[in-house]
Write a protein that holds these residues in place. Structure first.
Motif, PDB file in Angstrom:
ATOM      1  N   TRP A 130     -55.324  52.091  -1.462  1.00  0.00           N
ATOM      2  CA  TRP A 130     -56.077  51.595  -2.611  1.00  0.00           C
ATOM      3  C   TRP A 130     -57.091  50.527  -2.231  1.00  0.00           C
ATOM      4  CZ3 TRP A 130     -57.200  54.167  -6.569  1.00  0.00           C
ATOM      5  CH2 TRP A 130     -56.324  55.152  -7.027  1.00  0.00           C
ATOM      6  N   PHE A 131     -56.780  49.684  -1.253  1.00  0.00           N
ATOM      7  CA  PHE A 131     -57.770  48.686  -0.848  1.00  0.00           C
ATOM      8  C   PHE A 131     -58.858  49.293   0.034  1.00  0.00           C
ATOM      9  CE2 PHE A 131     -54.635  45.693  -2.506  1.00  0.00           C
ATOM     10  CZ  PHE A 131     -55.478  44.965  -3.329  1.00  0.00           C
ATOM     11  N   GLY A 132     -58.720  50.553   0.391  1.00  0.00           N
ATOM     12  CA  GLY A 132     -59.811  51.302   1.007  1.00  0.00           C
ATOM     13  C   GLY A 132     -60.853  51.733  -0.017  1.00  0.00           C
ATOM     14  N   ASN A 133     -60.504  51.644  -1.287  1.00  0.00           N
ATOM     15  CA  ASN A 133     -61.412  51.958  -2.393  1.00  0.00           C
ATOM     16  C   ASN A 133     -62.183  50.679  -2.733  1.00  0.00           C
ATOM     17  OD1 ASN A 133     -62.517  52.205  -5.008  1.00  0.00           O
ATOM     18  ND2 ASN A 133     -60.884  53.560  -5.686  1.00  0.00           N
ATOM     19  N   ARG A 134     -63.482  50.716  -2.620  1.00  0.00           N
ATOM     20  CA  ARG A 134     -64.286  49.503  -2.848  1.00  0.00           C
ATOM     21  C   ARG A 134     -64.171  48.961  -4.267  1.00  0.00           C
ATOM     22  NH1 ARG A 134     -69.265  50.596  -5.259  1.00  0.00           N
ATOM     23  NH2 ARG A 134     -69.745  52.814  -5.416  1.00  0.00           N
ATOM     24  N   HIS A 135     -63.722  49.761  -5.211  1.00  0.00           N
ATOM     25  CA  HIS A 135     -63.588  49.315  -6.598  1.00  0.00           C
ATOM     26  C   HIS A 135     -62.285  48.555  -6.860  1.00  0.00           C
ATOM     27  CE1 HIS A 135     -67.193  51.433  -7.695  1.00  0.00           C
ATOM     28  NE2 HIS A 135     -66.718  52.533  -7.136  1.00  0.00           N
TER      29      HIS A 135
END
Length: 161
Positions: A130-135
């Motif tokens: 999830w922290f690979g998702n920039r949002h």
């Protein structure tokens, strides 16, 4: 990008331990003595209370942003002898790794992107994802069976709160 799990700070709860049972009741809290290991997880230390540990059970607002429909709160335990946990970036405390969890992923506007129910052993992989998702701005971690808030994860390097 890695994450860092944040416990609750000790300071806002310190005064509760000197209150009488009547004073605690007046603010919607209760004194609690742990009767068995694993039944009273402390949100300050991120460890389970041992049998005989003194705690306070109280309502805590964990999403306070009034501009989001996801503002929320619920019951938490805090141990009288708790020392504030400060997990290292990418570290999952054992208390979280051994339980089924519900994670709620929020963007910078505190709008929920997604929610998942996972095994605690999978928390590292899911937070890394999830922290690979920039949002993704933060992830709230709850216990799956009862839904109680436990901690939050933020991008590493954004500590303190």
């Amino acid at each position: 990008m890695t994450y860092q799990i944040q416990s609750l700070p000790r300071e806002p709860f310190t005064s509760l331990f000197s209150m009488s049972d009547e004073e605690l009741f007046a603010v919607g809290a209760r004194r609690w003595v742990a009767d068995a290991p694993g039944r009273a997880p402390c949100r300050i230390s991120l460890v389970d209370a041992d049998a005989g540990d003194r705690l306070v059970l109280l309502h805590h607002q964990h999403m306070t942003d009034s501009r989001t429909p996801y503002r929320a709160g619920g019951p938490i335990f805090v141990r009288e002898v708790a020392e504030e946990a400060r997990p290292e970036p990418g570290e999952v405390p054992p208390m979280l790794a051994k339980r089924p969890l519900s994670i709620r992923i929020y963007d910078a506007r505190n709008m929920m992107i997604e929610g998942e129910v996972i095994e605690g052993a999978d928390l590292d992989a899911r937070l890394t994802h999830w922290f690979g998702n920039r949002h993704t701005a933060q992830v709230h971690i709850h216990f799956a069976p009862r839904g109680c808030y436990l901690a939050r994860a933020v991008r590493a390097g954004t500590w303190p709160r």
